[in-house]
Design a protein around this motif. Structure first.
Motif, mmCIF file in Angstrom:
data_model
loop_
_atom_site.group_PDB
_atom_site.id
_atom_site.type_symbol
_atom_site.label_atom_id
_atom_site.label_comp_id
_atom_site.label_asym_id
_atom_site.label_seq_id
_atom_site.Cartn_x
_atom_site.Cartn_y
_atom_site.Cartn_z
ATOM 1 N N GLN A 48 0.942 -1.282 0.285
ATOM 2 C CA GLN A 48 0.015 0.004 0.013
ATOM 3 C C GLN A 48 0.871 1.142 -0.065
ATOM 4 O O GLN A 48 1.935 1.212 0.677
ATOM 5 C CB GLN A 48 -0.934 -0.079 1.188
ATOM 6 C CG GLN A 48 -2.036 -1.033 1.221
ATOM 7 C CD GLN A 48 -3.047 -0.984 0.280
ATOM 8 O OE1 GLN A 48 -3.352 0.157 -0.046
ATOM 9 N NE2 GLN A 48 -3.249 -2.043 -0.378
ATOM 10 N N ALA A 49 0.246 2.256 -0.699
ATOM 11 C CA ALA A 49 1.189 3.612 -0.635
ATOM 12 C C ALA A 49 1.260 4.130 0.587
ATOM 13 O O ALA A 49 0.240 4.122 1.466
ATOM 14 C CB ALA A 49 0.191 4.551 -1.859
ATOM 15 N N GLY A 50 2.583 4.512 1.022
ATOM 16 C CA GLY A 50 2.777 4.958 2.397
ATOM 17 C C GLY A 50 2.980 3.775 3.532
ATOM 18 O O GLY A 50 3.408 4.332 4.439
ATOM 19 N N ASN A 97 6.283 0.610 -0.967
ATOM 20 C CA ASN A 97 5.905 0.893 -2.381
ATOM 21 C C ASN A 97 6.869 1.778 -3.098
ATOM 22 O O ASN A 97 6.976 3.025 -2.994
ATOM 23 C CB ASN A 97 4.411 0.997 -2.443
ATOM 24 C CG ASN A 97 4.013 0.838 -4.070
ATOM 25 O OD1 ASN A 97 4.459 1.551 -4.936
ATOM 26 N ND2 ASN A 97 2.924 -0.008 -4.035
ATOM 27 N N THR A 98 7.623 1.151 -4.121
ATOM 28 C CA THR A 98 8.553 1.943 -4.922
ATOM 29 C C THR A 98 8.123 2.671 -6.039
ATOM 30 O O THR A 98 9.009 3.306 -6.478
ATOM 31 C CB THR A 98 9.748 1.254 -5.210
ATOM 32 O OG1 THR A 98 9.223 0.052 -6.106
ATOM 33 C CG2 THR A 98 10.531 0.578 -4.197
ATOM 34 N N VAL A 132 11.758 5.581 1.178
ATOM 35 C CA VAL A 132 12.003 6.063 -0.549
ATOM 36 C C VAL A 132 10.531 6.102 -1.212
ATOM 37 O O VAL A 132 10.576 6.482 -2.422
ATOM 38 C CB VAL A 132 12.904 5.094 -1.194
ATOM 39 C CG1 VAL A 132 14.389 5.418 -0.764
ATOM 40 C CG2 VAL A 132 12.358 3.681 -1.268
ATOM 41 N N GLY A 133 9.342 5.898 -0.285
ATOM 42 C CA GLY A 133 8.262 6.321 -0.943
ATOM 43 C C GLY A 133 7.812 7.729 -0.462
ATOM 44 O O GLY A 133 6.465 8.035 -0.949
ATOM 45 N N ASN A 134 8.561 8.418 0.503
ATOM 46 C CA ASN A 134 7.937 9.568 1.178
ATOM 47 C C ASN A 134 8.153 10.952 0.068
ATOM 48 O O ASN A 134 9.211 10.901 -0.423
ATOM 49 C CB ASN A 134 8.837 9.620 2.160
ATOM 50 C CG ASN A 134 8.356 11.087 3.158
ATOM 51 O OD1 ASN A 134 8.980 11.972 2.655
ATOM 52 N ND2 ASN A 134 7.608 11.195 3.839
ATOM 53 N N THR A 135 7.370 11.563 -0.090
ATOM 54 C CA THR A 135 7.372 12.638 -1.212
ATOM 55 C C THR A 135 8.325 13.712 -0.731
ATOM 56 O O THR A 135 9.039 14.199 -1.669
ATOM 57 C CB THR A 135 5.827 13.264 -1.260
ATOM 58 O OG1 THR A 135 5.029 12.234 -1.681
ATOM 59 C CG2 THR A 135 6.080 14.649 -2.176
ATOM 60 N N GLU A 136 8.455 13.974 0.626
ATOM 61 C CA GLU A 136 9.156 14.989 0.931
ATOM 62 C C GLU A 136 10.838 14.680 0.815
ATOM 63 O O GLU A 136 11.756 15.164 0.306
ATOM 64 C CB GLU A 136 9.204 15.399 2.401
ATOM 65 C CG GLU A 136 9.832 16.489 3.089
ATOM 66 C CD GLU A 136 9.581 18.112 2.170
ATOM 67 O OE1 GLU A 136 10.584 18.624 2.326
ATOM 68 O OE2 GLU A 136 8.601 18.064 1.896
ATOM 69 N N LEU A 137 11.050 13.259 1.134
ATOM 70 C CA LEU A 137 12.262 12.881 0.840
ATOM 71 C C LEU A 137 12.921 12.824 -0.636
ATOM 72 O O LEU A 137 13.981 13.352 -0.885
ATOM 73 C CB LEU A 137 12.651 11.354 1.533
ATOM 74 C CG LEU A 137 13.919 10.661 0.991
ATOM 75 C CD1 LEU A 137 14.955 10.977 1.976
ATOM 76 C CD2 LEU A 137 13.681 9.220 1.331
ATOM 77 N N GLU A 151 9.132 21.030 -9.251
ATOM 78 C CA GLU A 151 9.106 20.316 -10.239
ATOM 79 C C GLU A 151 8.911 18.613 -9.560
ATOM 80 O O GLU A 151 8.152 18.153 -10.194
ATOM 81 C CB GLU A 151 10.237 20.337 -11.314
ATOM 82 C CG GLU A 151 9.889 19.518 -12.298
ATOM 83 C CD GLU A 151 10.815 19.545 -13.434
ATOM 84 O OE1 GLU A 151 10.629 19.104 -14.606
ATOM 85 O OE2 GLU A 151 12.017 20.095 -13.226
ATOM 86 N N ALA A 152 9.784 18.535 -8.599
ATOM 87 C CA ALA A 152 9.720 16.933 -7.950
ATOM 88 C C ALA A 152 8.256 16.951 -7.322
ATOM 89 O O ALA A 152 7.496 15.560 -7.757
ATOM 90 C CB ALA A 152 10.760 17.060 -7.023
ATOM 91 N N LEU A 153 7.826 18.027 -6.861
ATOM 92 C CA LEU A 153 6.332 17.867 -6.107
ATOM 93 C C LEU A 153 5.482 17.581 -7.037
ATOM 94 O O LEU A 153 4.558 16.963 -6.824
ATOM 95 C CB LEU A 153 6.228 18.942 -5.061
ATOM 96 C CG LEU A 153 7.364 18.940 -3.623
ATOM 97 C CD1 LEU A 153 7.240 20.311 -3.004
ATOM 98 C CD2 LEU A 153 7.230 17.848 -2.874
ATOM 99 N N GLN A 154 5.381 18.448 -7.994
ATOM 100 C CA GLN A 154 4.357 18.373 -9.068
ATOM 101 C C GLN A 154 4.426 16.877 -9.666
ATOM 102 O O GLN A 154 3.384 16.366 -9.783
ATOM 103 C CB GLN A 154 4.650 19.359 -10.053
ATOM 104 C CG GLN A 154 3.878 19.349 -11.369
ATOM 105 C CD GLN A 154 2.358 19.484 -11.041
ATOM 106 O OE1 GLN A 154 2.013 20.116 -10.016
ATOM 107 N NE2 GLN A 154 1.393 18.881 -11.922
ATOM 108 N N THR A 155 5.518 16.264 -10.014
ATOM 109 C CA THR A 155 5.601 15.030 -10.349
ATOM 110 C C THR A 155 5.031 13.920 -9.673
ATOM 111 O O THR A 155 4.281 13.204 -10.201
ATOM 112 C CB THR A 155 7.149 14.706 -10.914
ATOM 113 O OG1 THR A 155 7.767 15.749 -11.844
ATOM 114 C CG2 THR A 155 7.249 13.085 -11.210
#
Length: 232
Positions: A48-50, A97-98, A132-137, A151-155
Motif C-alpha cells: 500500500q502507498a505510504g 511501495n517504490t 523512499v516512498g516519502n514525497t518530502e524525501l 518540479e519534483a513535488l508536481q511530478t
C-alpha cells in the motif's frame, strides 16, 4: 551503444550489480560511447502507498521467513556489499511501495541525472534507512541533484510519468524480465543478476564488437531479486 537496466531500489543485488557494472565500464576504452538507461521494475507492487515495514517484518509477513533465517540471508548480502564499499544496513531499511521512487527516477532521466538518482535512492534505502516512498524525501533528493523541489513535488502529486513507469514494467515483461537487475546490451545481449565486473567487461566488449547473437544470456551465478524474493 545503449545499455538498458531494469532495477528496483529495494533490490540489494541491483545496487551490487550497479557497482560491478560501473567498475566494468571504467575499464573500457569505449566507455564514453555507452549510453545507460535505467528502467523501472517493482518487486512488490501490492504494498500500500505510504506503508512501510522493516526488513524482518517484510520477510516474516510476506515471505514466511522466520527472523533468524532472514538475518542469515541478509548477512550474506552484507558481506558481498562490503567488498564493493556498500555498507548495507538491513536493520534500518524500510520496505515500501517504490512506485513514487520510479516516478522521480523518470524525472531525473528527463534531466540527465538517472544514474545519480539511482545511487541516491539506493543510499537512502539501504544505508540511511529512509522511506523512499516519502514525497518530502524524494523531492529533497531531486533538489540535491539540481532539480527544483517544485518540479519534483508536481511530478509526485500528478500522474506524470505513471505511464512511463508502467511502460518500463511491461517492456521488461515482454523481454522476459522476471527478476532484477537485468541488463540488455544494445538490444543484443542479456545479462541477468549482479554478475562480476569481469563478466560485464566481456559482455560489453563482445557487444561493442557485434560478435553475439540477439539475446544470448550471459552465464554466471544468478544473484537477483524477483517478486518471490532474492536468490542468494
Amino acid at each position: 551503444m545503449k545499455i538498458e537496466i531494469w532495477s528496483d531500489v529495494m533490490c540489494p543485488f541491483c545496487y551490487i550489480g550497479k557497482k560491478n557494472f560501473e567498475q566494468a565500464l571504467d575499464q573500457l576504452p569505449f566507455k564514453d560511447e555507452v549510453e545507460v538507461e535505467w528502467k523501472s521494475f517493482q518487486l512488490d507492487p501490492t504494498l500500500q502507498a505510504g506503508e512501510t515495514k522493516t526488513t524482518a517484518e517484510y520477510f516474516r509477513e510476506k515471505k514466511g521467513f522466520p527472523e533468524e533465517q532472514a538475518k542469515q540471508m541478509t548477512a550474506q548480502v552484507v558481506q558481498m556489499g562490503k567488498a564493493l564499499g556498500i555498507d548495507f544496513n538491513f536493520e534500518k531499511a524500510l520496505i515500501t511501495n517504490t512506485f513514487p521512487a520510479h516516478k522521480i527516477l523518470h524525472l531525473a532521466k528527463k534531466h540527465g541525472k538517472s544514474s545519480e538518482m539511482e545511487e541516491e535512492l539506493f543510499r537512502a534505502h539501504f544505508l540511511n534507512g529512509e522511506n523512499v516512498g516519502n514525497t518530502e524525501l524524494l523531492s529533497s533528493i531531486a533538489e540535491k541533484l539540481g532539480i527544483t523541489k517544485d518540479e519534483a513535488l508536481q511530478t509526485l502529486s500528478s500522474e506524470e510519468f505513471d505511464y512511463d513507469v508502467n511502460q518500463d514494467i511491461m517492456e521488461g515483461r515482454n523481454n522476459g524480465v522476471t527478476g532484477v537487475p537485468y541488463f540488455i546490451l544494445n538490444g543484443k545481449y542479456a545479462v541477468s543478476g549482479a554478475q562480476p565486473a569481469a563478466l560485464f567487461v566481456e559482455a560489453l566488449t563482445q557487444t561493442y564488437n557485434e560478435r553475439v547473437e540477439p539475446f544470448k544470456s550471459a552465464k554466471g551465478s544468478d544473484l537477483s531479486c524477483d517478486t518471490d524474493g532474492c536468490s542468494i
